[in-house]
Design a protein around this motif. Structure first.
Motif, PDB file in Angstrom:
ATOM      1  N   PRO A   1      -8.330  -2.466 -16.570  1.00 54.08           N
ATOM      2  CA  PRO A   1      -8.587  -3.652 -15.737  1.00 54.08           C
ATOM      3  C   PRO A   1      -9.134  -4.867 -16.470  1.00 54.08           C
ATOM      4  O   PRO A   1      -9.399  -5.888 -15.833  1.00 54.08           O
ATOM      5  CB  PRO A   1      -9.597  -3.140 -14.709  1.00 54.08           C
ATOM      6  CG  PRO A   1     -10.306  -2.029 -15.412  1.00 54.08           C
ATOM      7  CD  PRO A   1      -9.286  -1.376 -16.294  1.00 54.08           C
TER       8      PRO A   1
ATOM      9  N   TRP B   1      -6.440  -6.856  -4.647  1.00 52.87           N
ATOM     10  CA  TRP B   1      -7.217  -7.099  -5.860  1.00 52.87           C
ATOM     11  C   TRP B   1      -7.214  -8.601  -6.161  1.00 52.87           C
ATOM     12  O   TRP B   1      -6.430  -9.370  -5.620  1.00 52.87           O
ATOM     13  CB  TRP B   1      -6.635  -6.329  -7.055  1.00 52.87           C
ATOM     14  CG  TRP B   1      -5.158  -6.558  -7.262  1.00 52.87           C
ATOM     15  CD1 TRP B   1      -4.134  -5.830  -6.729  1.00 52.87           C
ATOM     16  CD2 TRP B   1      -4.537  -7.610  -8.019  1.00 52.87           C
ATOM     17  NE1 TRP B   1      -2.921  -6.359  -7.098  1.00 52.87           N
ATOM     18  CE2 TRP B   1      -3.138  -7.447  -7.900  1.00 52.87           C
ATOM     19  CE3 TRP B   1      -5.031  -8.668  -8.783  1.00 52.87           C
ATOM     20  CZ2 TRP B   1      -2.230  -8.300  -8.511  1.00 52.87           C
ATOM     21  CZ3 TRP B   1      -4.127  -9.524  -9.403  1.00 52.87           C
ATOM     22  CH2 TRP B   1      -2.745  -9.328  -9.269  1.00 52.87           C
TER      23      TRP B   1
ATOM     24  N   ARG C   1      -9.617  -7.482 -13.579  1.00 51.77           N
ATOM     25  CA  ARG C   1      -9.071  -7.231 -12.241  1.00 51.77           C
ATOM     26  C   ARG C   1     -10.070  -6.422 -11.422  1.00 51.77           C
ATOM     27  O   ARG C   1     -10.590  -5.401 -11.886  1.00 51.77           O
ATOM     28  CB  ARG C   1      -7.745  -6.480 -12.370  1.00 51.77           C
ATOM     29  CG  ARG C   1      -7.162  -6.030 -11.055  1.00 51.77           C
ATOM     30  CD  ARG C   1      -5.742  -5.551 -11.249  1.00 51.77           C
ATOM     31  NE  ARG C   1      -5.331  -4.618 -10.204  1.00 51.77           N
ATOM     32  CZ  ARG C   1      -4.071  -4.291  -9.946  1.00 51.77           C
ATOM     33  NH1 ARG C   1      -3.100  -4.820 -10.667  1.00 51.77           N
ATOM     34  NH2 ARG C   1      -3.771  -3.451  -8.999  1.00 51.77           N
ATOM     35  N   ALA C   2     -10.331  -6.892 -10.194  1.00 56.53           N
ATOM     36  CA  ALA C   2     -11.287  -6.225  -9.317  1.00 56.53           C
ATOM     37  C   ALA C   2     -10.676  -6.054  -7.932  1.00 56.53           C
ATOM     38  O   ALA C   2      -9.903  -6.912  -7.484  1.00 56.53           O
ATOM     39  CB  ALA C   2     -12.587  -7.026  -9.221  1.00 56.53           C
ATOM     40  N   PRO C   3     -11.015  -4.972  -7.225  1.00 57.20           N
ATOM     41  CA  PRO C   3     -10.461  -4.766  -5.882  1.00 57.20           C
ATOM     42  C   PRO C   3     -11.112  -5.694  -4.870  1.00 57.20           C
ATOM     43  O   PRO C   3     -12.272  -6.090  -5.013  1.00 57.20           O
ATOM     44  CB  PRO C   3     -10.805  -3.306  -5.591  1.00 57.20           C
ATOM     45  CG  PRO C   3     -12.041  -3.045  -6.399  1.00 57.20           C
ATOM     46  CD  PRO C   3     -11.887  -3.861  -7.648  1.00 57.20           C
ATOM     47  N   THR C   4     -10.358  -6.061  -3.849  1.00 56.04           N
ATOM     48  CA  THR C   4     -10.897  -6.883  -2.767  1.00 56.04           C
ATOM     49  C   THR C   4     -11.165  -6.066  -1.514  1.00 56.04           C
ATOM     50  O   THR C   4     -11.712  -6.586  -0.545  1.00 56.04           O
ATOM     51  CB  THR C   4      -9.915  -8.019  -2.424  1.00 56.04           C
ATOM     52  OG1 THR C   4      -8.641  -7.458  -2.092  1.00 56.04           O
ATOM     53  CG2 THR C   4      -9.763  -8.970  -3.601  1.00 56.04           C
TER      54      THR C   4
ATOM     55  N   ARG D   1     -15.735  -1.260  -3.553  1.00 60.97           N
ATOM     56  CA  ARG D   1     -15.188  -2.510  -4.093  1.00 60.97           C
ATOM     57  C   ARG D   1     -16.275  -3.404  -4.650  1.00 60.97           C
ATOM     58  O   ARG D   1     -16.074  -4.068  -5.666  1.00 60.97           O
ATOM     59  CB  ARG D   1     -14.307  -3.248  -3.101  1.00 60.97           C
ATOM     60  CG  ARG D   1     -14.890  -3.865  -1.816  1.00 60.97           C
ATOM     61  CD  ARG D   1     -15.693  -5.130  -1.958  1.00 60.97           C
ATOM     62  NE  ARG D   1     -14.879  -6.297  -2.263  1.00 60.97           N
ATOM     63  CZ  ARG D   1     -15.376  -7.472  -2.533  1.00 60.97           C
ATOM     64  NH1 ARG D   1     -16.696  -7.661  -2.556  1.00 60.97           N
ATOM     65  NH2 ARG D   1     -14.608  -8.497  -2.778  1.00 60.97           N
TER      66      ARG D   1
END
Length: 362
Positions: A220, A271, A286-289, A294
């Motif tokens: 990520p 994301w 990259r991060a989850p939404t 999260r």
């Protein structure tokens, strides 16, 4: 107009507008954004080629949508200078005329046209430029060889009936992934078009942020090169005696075709991206939404940036509001201050605009 040292090409999205407003005032005075009005509805518009018939289905709806957005842009700019490119809305003149008039008469923003556009639209932009007294920007997309664009640009200048001292040449390389090839194109454009007339100023813009960063599914975090900065450096070295200042432009932390994509308020991918600009590259995480954990996972991405060697300490004299927000995000807990995809883009813009303006000023 204070001579700008930096021209970021920005879409008229909420994230970009709110980011610009949060940049330090002293830096904003040296930044002249080139705003591109995003379309109201889909599909994505092709770069530099009008879609016929126009995909906007409703002129009344477009007028209602465009008016408050133009008012918001005028408010955010607050008398500062820059340019506005209405390419995605200008073909529907009944819907856009009032907004373009407001831009010309109630702001210090210069309108933009281009050699590929309809002659009636070019003439209307020139008339508004004459009315405003601010002049006009000519945005030339270097997607075709510059020698093929030269005569088209000459014909446009003749039709506009404006003196070169009121014309800004905005050379737009677009998205680049190879500095060498983009450099050849930009150098040819500078030689053939930059010396065509005694332009008021010449701006070179290019987009180095990747449209689809590779490998983030498996890993990520990654770093991408700032090809746009490398391009400007190579041109300065190749043409040290260019007769006027070549103003630096880029697309901030958005991919170069972002302004061709409508802003639709609906659930997007699960994301988003943290973005942080370094002297030679972009840190991308990259991060989850949504989904389990999260917030914790978003904070881990912020920590990766904050703990990198390129992060500017919040105690640093050059730190922006973005550095302070990232630090709080990285070491906070719970849902508070973890942000969302739009917030992460906004923070990326604040940090990039502040950092590049400082970098150029020094």
């Amino acid at each position: 107009m204070v001579e700008p040292i930096y021209v970021p090409v920005l879409p008229t999205t909420r994230a970009a507008l709110t980011a610009y407003a949060q940049v330090d005032l002293g830096l904003r005075q040296r930044i002249a954004p080139l705003w591109t009005v995003v379309p109201r509805t889909g599909p994505e518009r092709p770069r530099g080629r009008p879609t016929l018939p126009d995909p906007e289905p409703d002129e009344v709806a477009l007028r209602r949508w465009l008016t408050p957005r133009v008012e918001g842009l005028i408010d955010v700019m607050d008398g500062m200078s820059g340019w506005v490119d209405p390419t995605h809305v200008e073909r529907l003149l009944d819907a856009s005329a009032e907004s373009l008039w407001r831009l010309a008469t109630r702001s210090n923003l210069r309108l933009v046209t281009g050699p590929e556009r309809d002659p009636d639209q070019q003439r209307y932009a020139a008339d508004l430029a004459f009315l405003s007294g601010l002049g006009l920007g000519i945005r030339v997309l270097l997607d075709d060889p510059p020698d093929e664009l030269r005569q088209t640009l000459v014909d446009l200048i003749d039709r506009l009936c404006l003196p070169p001292s009121r014309l800004d040449l905005l050379l737009d390389v677009g998205p680049i992934t190879d500095t060498t090839q983009a450099g050849k194109k930009a150098l040819a454009g500078l030689d053939l078009l930059g010396s065509l007339v005694a332009w008021r100023r010449v701006v070179l813009t290019a987009g180095g942020f990747p449209r689809a960063p590779q490998g983030l599914d498996a890993q990520p975090t990654r770093m991408a090169e700032r090809h746009d900065r490398q391009l400007h450096r190579s041109l300065r070295e190749a043409r040290p005696d260019f007769p006027r200042t070549l103003v630096y432009g880029d697309y901030s932390v958005e991919q170069a075709c972002r302004a061709n994509i409508p802003t639709v308020r609906q659930p997007g991918p699960g994301w988003g991206l943290f973005r942080y600009t370094t002297p030679e590259g972009f840190l991308i995480a990259r991060a989850p939404t949504r989904g389990p954990y999260r917030d914790q996972r978003a904070r881990a991405m912020a920590r990766w940036i904050v703990e990198s060697g390129d992060f500017r300490s919040i105690d640093n004299v050059g730190a922006s509001e973005a550095e302070r927000w990232l630090h709080v995000c990285a070491y906070g807990d719970g849902r508070r201050s973890a942000g969302n995809a739009e917030k992460w883009i906004q923070i990326g813009h604040i940090q990039h605009l502040s950092f590049v303006a400082q970098q150029l000023a020094s």
